[in-house]
Write an enzyme that holds these catalytic residues in place. Structure first.
Site, PDB file in Angstrom:
ATOM      1  N   ASP A   1       0.857  -1.189   0.000  1.00  0.00           N
ATOM      2  CA  ASP A   1       0.000   0.000   0.000  1.00  0.00           C
ATOM      3  C   ASP A   1       0.892   1.238   0.000  1.00  0.00           C
ATOM      4  O   ASP A   1       1.685   1.442   0.926  1.00  0.00           O
ATOM      5  CB  ASP A   1      -0.865  -0.038   1.266  1.00  0.00           C
ATOM      6  CG  ASP A   1      -1.780   1.166   1.389  1.00  0.00           C
ATOM      7  OD1 ASP A   1      -1.664   2.120   0.589  1.00  0.00           O
ATOM      8  OD2 ASP A   1      -2.609   1.144   2.311  1.00  0.00           O
ATOM      9  N   ILE A   2       0.754   2.072  -0.999  1.00  0.00           N
ATOM     10  CA  ILE A   2       1.681   3.202  -1.138  1.00  0.00           C
ATOM     11  C   ILE A   2       1.502   4.233  -0.029  1.00  0.00           C
ATOM     12  O   ILE A   2       2.439   4.959   0.298  1.00  0.00           O
ATOM     13  CB  ILE A   2       1.554   3.835  -2.536  1.00  0.00           C
ATOM     14  CG1 ILE A   2       2.810   4.655  -2.847  1.00  0.00           C
ATOM     15  CG2 ILE A   2       0.292   4.680  -2.668  1.00  0.00           C
ATOM     16  CD1 ILE A   2       3.073   4.868  -4.287  1.00  0.00           C
TER      17      ILE A   2
ATOM     18  N   VAL B   1      -5.772   4.683  -6.131  1.00  0.00           N
ATOM     19  CA  VAL B   1      -4.682   5.111  -5.276  1.00  0.00           C
ATOM     20  C   VAL B   1      -4.877   6.576  -4.855  1.00  0.00           C
ATOM     21  O   VAL B   1      -4.536   6.975  -3.737  1.00  0.00           O
ATOM     22  CB  VAL B   1      -3.325   4.832  -5.974  1.00  0.00           C
ATOM     23  CG1 VAL B   1      -3.073   5.743  -7.117  1.00  0.00           C
ATOM     24  CG2 VAL B   1      -2.188   4.858  -4.999  1.00  0.00           C
ATOM     25  N   ASP B   2      -5.476   7.375  -5.708  1.00  0.00           N
ATOM     26  CA  ASP B   2      -5.757   8.782  -5.424  1.00  0.00           C
ATOM     27  C   ASP B   2      -6.682   8.906  -4.202  1.00  0.00           C
ATOM     28  O   ASP B   2      -6.399   9.671  -3.255  1.00  0.00           O
ATOM     29  CB  ASP B   2      -6.414   9.387  -6.677  1.00  0.00           C
ATOM     30  CG  ASP B   2      -6.529  10.895  -6.646  1.00  0.00           C
ATOM     31  OD1 ASP B   2      -5.958  11.528  -5.736  1.00  0.00           O
ATOM     32  OD2 ASP B   2      -7.191  11.443  -7.548  1.00  0.00           O
TER      33      ASP B   2
ATOM     34  N   TYR C   1      -7.636   3.905 -15.540  1.00  0.00           N
ATOM     35  CA  TYR C   1      -7.221   4.358 -16.875  1.00  0.00           C
ATOM     36  C   TYR C   1      -6.943   3.217 -17.861  1.00  0.00           C
ATOM     37  O   TYR C   1      -6.661   3.456 -19.038  1.00  0.00           O
ATOM     38  CB  TYR C   1      -6.028   5.305 -16.768  1.00  0.00           C
ATOM     39  CG  TYR C   1      -6.400   6.723 -16.364  1.00  0.00           C
ATOM     40  CD1 TYR C   1      -7.727   7.088 -16.134  1.00  0.00           C
ATOM     41  CD2 TYR C   1      -5.432   7.714 -16.221  1.00  0.00           C
ATOM     42  CE1 TYR C   1      -8.071   8.384 -15.764  1.00  0.00           C
ATOM     43  CE2 TYR C   1      -5.770   9.014 -15.864  1.00  0.00           C
ATOM     44  CZ  TYR C   1      -7.093   9.345 -15.629  1.00  0.00           C
ATOM     45  OH  TYR C   1      -7.421  10.639 -15.283  1.00  0.00           O
TER      46      TYR C   1
HETATM   47  N1  AR6 Z   1      -1.288   1.539  -3.047  1.00  0.00           N
HETATM   48  C1  AR6 Z   1      -0.698   1.174  -4.191  1.00  0.00           C
HETATM   49  N2  AR6 Z   1      -1.377   0.955  -5.337  1.00  0.00           N
HETATM   50  C2  AR6 Z   1      -2.714   1.105  -5.306  1.00  0.00           C
HETATM   51  C3  AR6 Z   1      -3.421   1.475  -4.139  1.00  0.00           C
HETATM   52  C4  AR6 Z   1      -2.650   1.686  -2.966  1.00  0.00           C
HETATM   53  N3  AR6 Z   1      -3.198   2.064  -1.811  1.00  0.00           N
HETATM   54  N4  AR6 Z   1      -4.754   1.538  -4.455  1.00  0.00           N
HETATM   55  C5  AR6 Z   1      -4.875   1.195  -5.756  1.00  0.00           C
HETATM   56  N5  AR6 Z   1      -3.655   0.933  -6.269  1.00  0.00           N
HETATM   57  P1  AR6 Z   1      -5.680   3.836 -10.276  1.00  0.00           P
HETATM   58  P2  AR6 Z   1      -5.035   5.176 -12.835  1.00  0.00           P
HETATM   59  C6  AR6 Z   1      -3.271   0.508  -7.642  1.00  0.00           C
HETATM   60  O1  AR6 Z   1      -7.040   3.511 -10.749  1.00  0.00           O
HETATM   61  O2  AR6 Z   1      -5.334   3.945 -13.612  1.00  0.00           O
HETATM   62  C7  AR6 Z   1      -8.405   7.989 -10.023  1.00  0.00           C
HETATM   63  O3  AR6 Z   1      -9.781   8.144  -9.946  1.00  0.00           O
HETATM   64  C8  AR6 Z   1      -4.326  -0.056  -8.545  1.00  0.00           C
HETATM   65  O4  AR6 Z   1      -4.607  -1.396  -8.202  1.00  0.00           O
HETATM   66  O5  AR6 Z   1      -5.503   4.346  -8.883  1.00  0.00           O
HETATM   67  O6  AR6 Z   1      -3.789   5.949 -13.163  1.00  0.00           O
HETATM   68  C9  AR6 Z   1      -7.664   9.284 -10.337  1.00  0.00           C
HETATM   69  O7  AR6 Z   1      -8.302  10.396  -9.731  1.00  0.00           O
HETATM   70  C10 AR6 Z   1      -3.627   0.067  -9.897  1.00  0.00           C
HETATM   71  O8  AR6 Z   1      -2.712  -1.005 -10.063  1.00  0.00           O
HETATM   72  O9  AR6 Z   1      -4.958   4.939 -11.243  1.00  0.00           O
HETATM   73  C11 AR6 Z   1      -7.742   9.350 -11.835  1.00  0.00           C
HETATM   74  O10 AR6 Z   1      -8.959   9.906 -12.267  1.00  0.00           O
HETATM   75  C12 AR6 Z   1      -2.819   1.349  -9.747  1.00  0.00           C
HETATM   76  O11 AR6 Z   1      -2.811   1.648  -8.344  1.00  0.00           O
HETATM   77  C13 AR6 Z   1      -7.659   7.891 -12.259  1.00  0.00           C
HETATM   78  O12 AR6 Z   1      -8.120   7.140 -11.124  1.00  0.00           O
HETATM   79  C14 AR6 Z   1      -3.383   2.533 -10.491  1.00  0.00           C
HETATM   80  O13 AR6 Z   1      -4.803   2.519 -10.464  1.00  0.00           O
HETATM   81  C15 AR6 Z   1      -6.247   7.450 -12.552  1.00  0.00           C
HETATM   82  O14 AR6 Z   1      -6.289   6.119 -13.008  1.00  0.00           O
END
Ligand code: AR6
Length: 176
Positions: free
Chosen positions: A16-17, A39-40, A127
């Protein structure tokens, strides 16, 4: 899993980041810098309102670029908000935009004197970027940056769940 790049370390962990105590953690943000899911959402929930207050003042970040804010209540000192591309089949410049999001994040870290950075897997959640392809782009871009920027001592990819970790592990093996 880790490799040395010059005197720096490039490592992969599953986790978890929001829990990382690196100088900066990177957020997978959107161009409007408005709190979303994935993650956001996790970073803003754990870090508290100061992150979003600063992000709102900045207001906008184009795809492929990054901006930096406080990390609020998180153990890290800064959050770097990187905007990866939405995957639209792969022939709309997505690899270059994804590489740029990683590179611009690292440039901000260098400019702010930060020695350690943790990245999530940008663009591979909401995304829709296929994780095998994204992992190759991510690791090559970071490896190449570290080769030329020894001031960054450690880059840690914090991969959420085993399938993502394994995809990055395969990509790192191919690369090294
Ligand atoms: N720690 C590490 N990785 C994580 C965590 C965590 N706590 N939670 C999720 N991930 P995403 P994107 C992973 O959707 O595709 C948002 O709504 C997840 O499993 O977070 O770049 C933003 O506001 C995946 O492998 O980001 C933007 O609108 C990775 O993080 C949009 O999503 C990225 O998934 C960005 O989409």
């Amino acid at each position: 899993m880790q490799v040395n790049v010059g005197d720096s370390i490039l490592e992969l962990v599953e986790g978890d980041i929001t829990r990382q105590d690196t100088d900066a953690i990177v957020n997978a943000a959107n161009s409007q810098l408005r709190v979303g899911g994935g993650v956001d959402g996790a970073i803003n929930r754990a870090g508290g309102p100061r992150i979003q207050e600063e992000a709102r003042r900045i207001g906008y970040c184009p795809t492929g670029q990054a901006v930096i804010t406080t990390a609020g209540d998180l153990p890290a000192r800064h959050v770097i908000h990187a905007v990866g591309p939405i995957f639209q089949g792969g022939d709309k410049g997505e690899p270059d935009l994804l590489a740029s999001a990683y590179r611009e994040s690292l440039k901000l870290a260098s400019a702010h004197g930060l020695a350690s950075v943790a990245f999530p897997s940008l663009s591979t959640g909401v995304y829709g970027y296929p994780v095998d392809q994204a992992g190759r782009v991510a690791l090559k871009t970071v490896r190449d940056y570290l080769t030329q920027h020894p001031e960054i001592k450690r880059v840690r990819f914090v991969l959420f769940g085993q399938p993502t970790f394994e995809a990055y592990a395969r990509a790192l093996q191919e690369l090294s």
